[in-house]
Design an enzyme around this catalytic site. Structure first.
Site, PDB file in Angstrom:
ATOM      1  N   ARG A 120       0.820  -1.208   0.000  1.00 58.31           N
ATOM      2  CA  ARG A 120       0.000   0.000   0.000  1.00 58.31           C
ATOM      3  C   ARG A 120       0.848   1.250   0.000  1.00 58.31           C
ATOM      4  O   ARG A 120       0.536   2.216  -0.679  1.00 58.31           O
ATOM      5  CB  ARG A 120      -0.901  -0.024   1.240  1.00 58.31           C
ATOM      6  CG  ARG A 120      -1.524   1.311   1.560  1.00 58.31           C
ATOM      7  CD  ARG A 120      -2.722   1.151   2.437  1.00 58.31           C
ATOM      8  NE  ARG A 120      -3.588   0.119   1.907  1.00 58.31           N
ATOM      9  CZ  ARG A 120      -4.305  -0.710   2.673  1.00 58.31           C
ATOM     10  NH1 ARG A 120      -4.268  -0.599   3.978  1.00 58.31           N
ATOM     11  NH2 ARG A 120      -5.063  -1.623   2.107  1.00 58.31           N
ATOM     12  N   TYR A 121       1.896   1.228   0.772  1.00 59.84           N
ATOM     13  CA  TYR A 121       2.735   2.423   0.919  1.00 59.84           C
ATOM     14  C   TYR A 121       3.956   2.303   0.017  1.00 59.84           C
ATOM     15  O   TYR A 121       4.339   1.208  -0.384  1.00 59.84           O
ATOM     16  CB  TYR A 121       3.182   2.559   2.367  1.00 59.84           C
ATOM     17  CG  TYR A 121       2.061   2.814   3.338  1.00 59.84           C
ATOM     18  CD1 TYR A 121       1.463   4.067   3.425  1.00 59.84           C
ATOM     19  CD2 TYR A 121       1.594   1.805   4.183  1.00 59.84           C
ATOM     20  CE1 TYR A 121       0.442   4.312   4.331  1.00 59.84           C
ATOM     21  CE2 TYR A 121       0.572   2.041   5.091  1.00 59.84           C
ATOM     22  CZ  TYR A 121       0.003   3.290   5.162  1.00 59.84           C
ATOM     23  OH  TYR A 121      -1.004   3.525   6.053  1.00 59.84           O
ATOM     24  N   ARG A 124       7.188   0.170   1.938  1.00 65.38           N
ATOM     25  CA  ARG A 124       7.048  -0.929   2.900  1.00 65.38           C
ATOM     26  C   ARG A 124       5.845  -1.795   2.562  1.00 65.38           C
ATOM     27  O   ARG A 124       4.876  -1.327   1.959  1.00 65.38           O
ATOM     28  CB  ARG A 124       6.936  -0.390   4.324  1.00 65.38           C
ATOM     29  CG  ARG A 124       5.801   0.606   4.543  1.00 65.38           C
ATOM     30  CD  ARG A 124       6.163   1.512   5.703  1.00 65.38           C
ATOM     31  NE  ARG A 124       5.095   2.423   6.088  1.00 65.38           N
ATOM     32  CZ  ARG A 124       4.822   3.566   5.459  1.00 65.38           C
ATOM     33  NH1 ARG A 124       5.490   3.910   4.371  1.00 65.38           N
ATOM     34  NH2 ARG A 124       3.859   4.349   5.901  1.00 65.38           N
ATOM     35  N   CYS A 133      -3.415 -17.680  15.094  1.00 67.01           N
ATOM     36  CA  CYS A 133      -3.101 -16.863  16.261  1.00 67.01           C
ATOM     37  C   CYS A 133      -3.214 -17.719  17.514  1.00 67.01           C
ATOM     38  O   CYS A 133      -3.905 -18.728  17.538  1.00 67.01           O
ATOM     39  CB  CYS A 133      -4.073 -15.701  16.376  1.00 67.01           C
ATOM     40  SG  CYS A 133      -3.705 -14.375  15.220  1.00 67.01           S
ATOM     41  N   CYS A 137      -8.764 -12.865  18.892  1.00 64.09           N
ATOM     42  CA  CYS A 137      -9.327 -11.638  19.454  1.00 64.09           C
ATOM     43  C   CYS A 137     -10.704 -11.404  18.861  1.00 64.09           C
ATOM     44  O   CYS A 137     -10.875 -11.476  17.644  1.00 64.09           O
ATOM     45  CB  CYS A 137      -8.455 -10.438  19.108  1.00 64.09           C
ATOM     46  SG  CYS A 137      -6.763 -10.573  19.686  1.00 64.09           S
ATOM     47  N   CYS A 140     -10.811  -8.707  16.059  1.00 65.54           N
ATOM     48  CA  CYS A 140      -9.854  -8.838  14.955  1.00 65.54           C
ATOM     49  C   CYS A 140     -10.372  -8.196  13.668  1.00 65.54           C
ATOM     50  O   CYS A 140     -11.500  -8.417  13.260  1.00 65.54           O
ATOM     51  CB  CYS A 140      -9.566 -10.313  14.693  1.00 65.54           C
ATOM     52  SG  CYS A 140      -8.371 -10.571  13.366  1.00 65.54           S
ATOM     53  N   ARG A 142      -9.161  -8.887  10.801  1.00 61.82           N
ATOM     54  CA  ARG A 142      -9.150  -9.939   9.770  1.00 61.82           C
ATOM     55  C   ARG A 142      -9.995 -11.127  10.206  1.00 61.82           C
ATOM     56  O   ARG A 142      -9.721 -12.274   9.847  1.00 61.82           O
ATOM     57  CB  ARG A 142      -7.706 -10.366   9.475  1.00 61.82           C
ATOM     58  CG  ARG A 142      -6.859  -9.209   9.008  1.00 61.82           C
ATOM     59  CD  ARG A 142      -5.565  -9.595   8.312  1.00 61.82           C
ATOM     60  NE  ARG A 142      -4.762  -8.396   8.141  1.00 61.82           N
ATOM     61  CZ  ARG A 142      -3.651  -8.135   8.820  1.00 61.82           C
ATOM     62  NH1 ARG A 142      -3.180  -9.000   9.697  1.00 61.82           N
ATOM     63  NH2 ARG A 142      -3.002  -7.010   8.620  1.00 61.82           N
ATOM     64  N   ASP A 301     -12.146  -0.574  13.406  1.00 62.31           N
ATOM     65  CA  ASP A 301     -12.524  -0.369  12.004  1.00 62.31           C
ATOM     66  C   ASP A 301     -13.892  -0.957  11.656  1.00 62.31           C
ATOM     67  O   ASP A 301     -14.620  -1.425  12.523  1.00 62.31           O
ATOM     68  CB  ASP A 301     -11.421  -0.816  11.059  1.00 62.31           C
ATOM     69  CG  ASP A 301     -11.165  -2.293  11.175  1.00 62.31           C
ATOM     70  OD1 ASP A 301     -12.152  -3.043  11.136  1.00 62.31           O
ATOM     71  OD2 ASP A 301      -9.987  -2.684  11.296  1.00 62.31           O
ATOM     72  N   ASP A 338      -7.699   3.687  10.285  1.00 61.11           N
ATOM     73  CA  ASP A 338      -7.216   2.998   9.093  1.00 61.11           C
ATOM     74  C   ASP A 338      -8.330   3.154   8.061  1.00 61.11           C
ATOM     75  O   ASP A 338      -9.419   2.595   8.221  1.00 61.11           O
ATOM     76  CB  ASP A 338      -6.905   1.526   9.405  1.00 61.11           C
ATOM     77  CG  ASP A 338      -5.739   1.020   8.561  1.00 61.11           C
ATOM     78  OD1 ASP A 338      -5.585   1.518   7.422  1.00 61.11           O
ATOM     79  OD2 ASP A 338      -5.006   0.138   9.020  1.00 61.11           O
ATOM     80  N   LYS A 345      -3.371   4.496   7.107  1.00 60.62           N
ATOM     81  CA  LYS A 345      -3.624   5.048   8.441  1.00 60.62           C
ATOM     82  C   LYS A 345      -3.628   6.569   8.406  1.00 60.62           C
ATOM     83  O   LYS A 345      -2.674   7.172   7.921  1.00 60.62           O
ATOM     84  CB  LYS A 345      -2.563   4.543   9.410  1.00 60.62           C
ATOM     85  CG  LYS A 345      -2.587   3.034   9.534  1.00 60.62           C
ATOM     86  CD  LYS A 345      -1.453   2.541  10.397  1.00 60.62           C
ATOM     87  CE  LYS A 345      -1.341   1.044  10.342  1.00 60.62           C
ATOM     88  NZ  LYS A 345      -0.766   0.557   9.059  1.00 60.62           N
TER      89      LYS A 345
HETATM   90  C1  LIG Z   1      -0.035  -0.397   8.878  1.00 63.70           C
HETATM   91  C2  LIG Z   1       0.464  -0.846   7.601  1.00 63.70           C
HETATM   92  C3  LIG Z   1       1.807  -0.660   7.251  1.00 63.70           C
HETATM   93  C4  LIG Z   1       2.798   0.011   8.171  1.00 63.70           C
HETATM   94  O1  LIG Z   1       2.453   1.315   8.434  1.00 63.70           O
HETATM   95  P1  LIG Z   1       3.378   2.197   9.366  1.00 63.70           P
HETATM   96  O2  LIG Z   1       2.618   3.469   9.510  1.00 63.70           O
HETATM   97  O3  LIG Z   1       4.694   2.338   8.674  1.00 63.70           O
HETATM   98  O4  LIG Z   1       3.531   1.472  10.663  1.00 63.70           O
HETATM   99  C5  LIG Z   1       2.212  -1.094   6.014  1.00 63.70           C
HETATM  100  N1  LIG Z   1       1.357  -1.675   5.153  1.00 63.70           N
HETATM  101  C6  LIG Z   1       0.058  -1.856   5.454  1.00 63.70           C
HETATM  102  C7  LIG Z   1      -0.842  -2.471   4.435  1.00 63.70           C
HETATM  103  C8  LIG Z   1      -0.428  -1.448   6.692  1.00 63.70           C
HETATM  104  O5  LIG Z   1      -1.722  -1.649   6.988  1.00 63.70           O
END
Ligand SMILES: *Cc1c(COP(=O)(O)O)cnc(C)c1O
Length: 437
Positions: A120-121, A124, A133, A137, A140, A142, A301, A338, A345
């Site tokens: 997504r980002y 990362r 798990c 929870c 959860c 998911r 969420d 989120d 986020k």
């Molecule tokens: C939360 C999340 C991350 C990491 O986000 P950070 O703000 O860097 O902690 C990366 N990918 C996805 C899909 C996420 O939901």
């Protein structure tokens, strides 16, 4: 080996009589409570037929699994108000589906280029290496996937994920999640971590795990010695309530911290569990005392089955308001929503900037005091043309980091992009324009 059938009637007795094996994490997992009869017996709470039927109905859709350790934290004198009970034991509330609930609320499936990855980002990814798990929870996100398949992903899925990461040099941060990655065996984890460490552009590895809270005995000396081979490795855990701190969970955190693993915590704001400034302050202070940095506080969420846990967003703001200034800055998490549909986020925090003029800002502090900050009368900002090599500021920035174009709102603020707006893709107003854009 003691089997579940021979476990005595109450959880206190079970803990006492199984002292030897109580701290063996595999014993804990093997004796997880997954059916209502055992739950009733262990907690010594006789349920009415209706209650039993209701819980069963919920379990049929969203299965239950609770470690004996986590169950033992429940206050059996008043279980229905207990924060551990509410996080672990199914409630009919989970069967309420609101019109606005979303099956995959974070759009994780949509942003998934191959089975185990959500990308997504920009730099990362989320890598789901475990399907199971220690405790399911009730809150959860998911939930839809809980209890679906075997614990470890297929070898070819893992291979496809490694290839994806290898082919995307922009990925510098890999977040291992699931399920709970620490539910894999030491050997499986060692293999996955060493495989990831062979990829040169991965700078950091992060693990998201609730094991320190629900199965602290999983943090063994052997596990820790494996994890610390793969530094820089970070771990985010998931405490939601001060009651989750015990000698065992503190000990697990200490082992991880002593191995040089920076620890963070991601809490979820849950109605009836921790939607209270007093509880939250106690929680974050307890975290910091145990060398865990509160990282995020999540707004619950829109996943199906979570309606009864949701609070208004204002409750979260109120909690953050009660933390900032009132306790160590280190102890204050970022409150985030989120975004439904995969927006990622989004921080939502109280406002401190009250007003501003061309040369002054008016701020308020946590006490309500209003103050002013006089802005500099001479500020010569450097106009950015993205040519870092000739910039007066960056004398030694590496080639790769230099000259990266800004995106999104960052681009609107930049000197070198000409865009003055960001527009939704399908505006009627724009299509009416003569030139079409
Ligand atoms: C939360 C999340 C991350 C990491 O986000 P950070 O703000 O860097 O902690 C990366 N990918 C996805 C899909 C996420 O939901």
């Amino acid at each position: 080996m003691t089997h579940i059938k021979t476990i005595p009637p109450s959880i206190e007795q079970a803990a006492e009589e199984n002292k030897q094996r109580w701290k063996d994490w595999k014993w804990q997992v093997g004796h997880s409570i997954t059916d209502i009869k055992t739950l009733e017996r262990m907690l010594d709470i006789p349920l009415s037929d209706t209650e039993r039927k209701d819980i069963q109905k919920t379990c049929d859709i969203f299965p239950m699994s609770i470690t004996p350790y986590y169950l033992s934290l429940i206050d059996t004198h008043d279980p229905y108000h207990d924060p551990i009970f509410k996080q672990a034991v199914p409630s009919v509330g989970e069967l309420i589906i609101e019109d606005y609930d979303i099956h995959d609320p974070l759009g994780e499936d949509a942003d998934s280029p191959c089975p185990l990855i959500t990308h997504r980002y920009p730099d990362r990814i989320l890598f789901l290496i475990s399907n199971t798990c220690a405790m399911y929870c009730r809150h959860c996100t998911r939930k839809r996937k809980v209890g679906q398949v075997s614990s470890i992903p297929l070898e070819e899925e893992l291979e496809a994920a490694y290839s994806y990461i290898e082919n995307h040099p922009e990925i510098r941060d890999v977040l291992l999640s699931g399920g709970d990655p620490l539910m894999l065996s030491d050997h499986q984890l060692d293999r996955i971590l060493s495989r990831l460490r062979k990829i040169p552009h991965i700078e950091i590895i992060r693990i998201g795990s609730r094991v320190p809270v629900v199965l602290p005995f999983r943090i063994t000396d052997n596990l820790v010695s494996i994890l610390k081979k793969y530094h820089p490795l970070w771990l985010n855990t998931h405490f939601n309530h001060p009651k989750e701190f015990t000698d065992d969970s503190r000990n697990a955190l200490a082992k991880l911290a002593d191995a040089g693993i920076p620890l963070g915590n991601q809490s979820v704001l849950l109605a009836g569990v921790n939607d209270c400034p007093v509880i939250m302050k106690k929680l974050v202070q307890e975290l910091v005392k145990n060398r865990v940095r509160p990282y995020y506080l999540f707004q619950c969420d829109l996943a199906e089955g979570l309606a009864h846990f949701r609070t208004p967003v204002g409750k979260g703001i109120e909690i953050i308001e009660s933390l900032i200034g009132h306790t160590s800055g280190l102890a204050v998490p970022t409150y985030v929503i989120d975004a439904p549909g995969g927006g990622g986020k989004i921080p939502v925090m109280p406002y401190y900037l009250v007003s501003w003029s061309s040369n002054k800002v008016v701020l308020r502090n946590y006490e309500g005091m209003c103050t002013t900050y006089q802005e500099p009368s001479s500020y010569e900002g450097v106009t950015c043309d993205l040519r870092c090599e000739s910039c007066v500021l960056q004398h030694s920035i590496d080639e790769e980091s230099a000259g990266k174009r800004a995106q999104g709102i960052e681009a609107l603020l930049s000197d070198y992009e000409n865009d003055i707006t960001i527009l939704p893709a399908d505006l009627d107003r724009i299509s009416r324009r003569a030139d079409g854009d």
